[in-house]
Design an enzyme around this catalytic site. Structure first.
Site, mmCIF file in Angstrom:
data_model
loop_
_atom_site.group_PDB
_atom_site.id
_atom_site.type_symbol
_atom_site.label_atom_id
_atom_site.label_comp_id
_atom_site.label_asym_id
_atom_site.label_seq_id
_atom_site.Cartn_x
_atom_site.Cartn_y
_atom_site.Cartn_z
ATOM 1 C CB THR A 119 -0.903 0.009 1.261
ATOM 2 O OG1 THR A 119 -1.491 1.307 1.407
ATOM 3 C CG2 THR A 119 -0.107 -0.281 2.519
ATOM 4 C CE1 TYR A 143 -3.973 -1.928 5.256
ATOM 5 C CE2 TYR A 143 -3.376 0.243 4.419
ATOM 6 C CZ TYR A 143 -3.747 -1.065 4.185
ATOM 7 O OH TYR A 143 -3.891 -1.514 2.900
#
Ligand code: UDP
Length: 330
Positions: A119, A143
């Site tokens: 990501t 995250y």
């Protein structure tokens, strides 16, 4: 195309599109998904579905053996950034610890190739936009950190064992299969285009605009929105590369290299629907950067992959078509 690809999270949003792309390209596919956020009906019938956790080593290893798995595409994980801040251990468990277990199973079973959903959150607040792969990695939430830690594991494992990998750092994934076979079905979505599609189909009254004082042309946040079908296609090309060059591993941004503001996205939705969605101006969300746009020169130089759906209105149209199909399904 010889052998089977194991897709974790294949019942989820991006994973289910990767399953379609793999099947359409002639691969055999087995999905391992615990169906915590995914849906069994999202898995194309041509693929086999094993309902299990990726941490269940016995099941995962047996599946790798039984199905003749030559590669893993690893989509399973938790993806809600604010939740990662309030419950970091969930993210280190589902994204980092579970990935470690999956990688260990792959190594133990002699699986040769591993493709990982990473990501742009690994970069944190970028110093420069567009963002290239070698920019500093300083995630600002658990995250992003949980994904970056998995990238590090893969790097070290590929140096020690006969497995190569590709980590793909996704920017803002949106849209749905243009043939209407899958889309984003998760309830409680937080992503802009999904929220706007829900508003356009009457599921919500308005769209909140989080922050109007960013350092961007119109003051709202700018993101690089990539069509999920293009993203899925990049994975299939990445697999071909890993097979062709077993000594190499790669980390690449997945984006179009251009950004749209929140206002530009909502304008596109209004144009597509020929209506006006109500916009509520609100404060910034914690940790939202002004602009996140990929430098995609590396993926363009490394893979034959070329964007086929780089069209904001097209992305919105496909997202809306899926949202309507979901509404009919009830
Ligand atoms: N955003 C917004 N309203 C929403 C959801 C998102 O204004 O209901 C903005 C958000 O602040 C960011 C952009 O839209 O500038 C994309 O946010 P999203 O949550 O889709 O993805 P992120 O970039 O945070 O991963």
């Amino acid at each position: 195309r010889d052998g089977t690809v194991l897709v974790t999270g294949g019942a989820g949003y991006i994973g289910s599109h990767a399953v379609l792309a793999l099947l359409d390209a002639g691969w055999k596919v087995v999905v391992v998904d615990n169906l915590v956020t995914g849906f069994d009906w999202a898995v194309d019938k041509r693929a086999k579905l094993v309902v299990a956790s990726i941490e269940d080593e016995a099941v995962v290893r047996q599946t790798m053996r039984d199905e003749g798995v030559i590669a893993v595409m690893h989509f399973a994980g938790s993806v809600v950034v604010p939740e990662s801040v309030s419950d970091p251990l969930k993210y280190y468990r589902n994204n980092t610890v579970a990935s470690r277990s999956l990688i260990e199973s792959a190594v133990a079973e002699g699986v040769k190739h591993f493709i990982f959903s990473s990501t742009a959150a690994t970069y944190g607040i970028p110093e420069q936009v567009p963002i290239s792969e070698d920019s500093p990695k300083s995630p600002i939430n658990p995250y992003g950190m949980s994904k970056l830690m998995t990238e590090f594991m893969l790097r070290d494992v590929a140096a020690a064992h006969p497995i190569n990998y590709c980590a793909l750092r996704y920017f803002n994934v949106a849209g749905a299969d243009p043939q209407g076979r899958s889309g984003q079905s998760t309830a409680g979505a937080t992503h802009l285009i999904k929220i706007a599609a829900e508003a356009a189909t009457g599921k919500r009254a308005a769209v909140s605009v989080f922050g109007t004082d960013f350092a961007t042309d119109d003051g709202t946040g700018v993101r690089d929105y990539i069509h999920v079908t293009d993203l899925a296609a990049a994975h299939v090309d990445a697999l071909d590369l890993l097979i062709a060059r077993p000594q190499e591993s790669h980390t690449m941004n997945c984006g179009y290299g251009r950004g749209f503001s929140v206002m530009q996205v909502l304008d596109a939705v209004d144009r597509v629907t020929n209506r006006t969605i109500e916009r509520r101006m609100e404060g910034r969300r914690a940790g939202d950067p002004d602009a996140l746009v990929a430098d995609n020169s590396k993926i363009l130089a490394t893979l034959p992959w070329r964007p086929k759906h780089d069209d904001l209105e097209g992305i919105v149209k496909d997202a809306l078509a899926w949202e309507r199909a979901l509404a009919e399904r009830g």
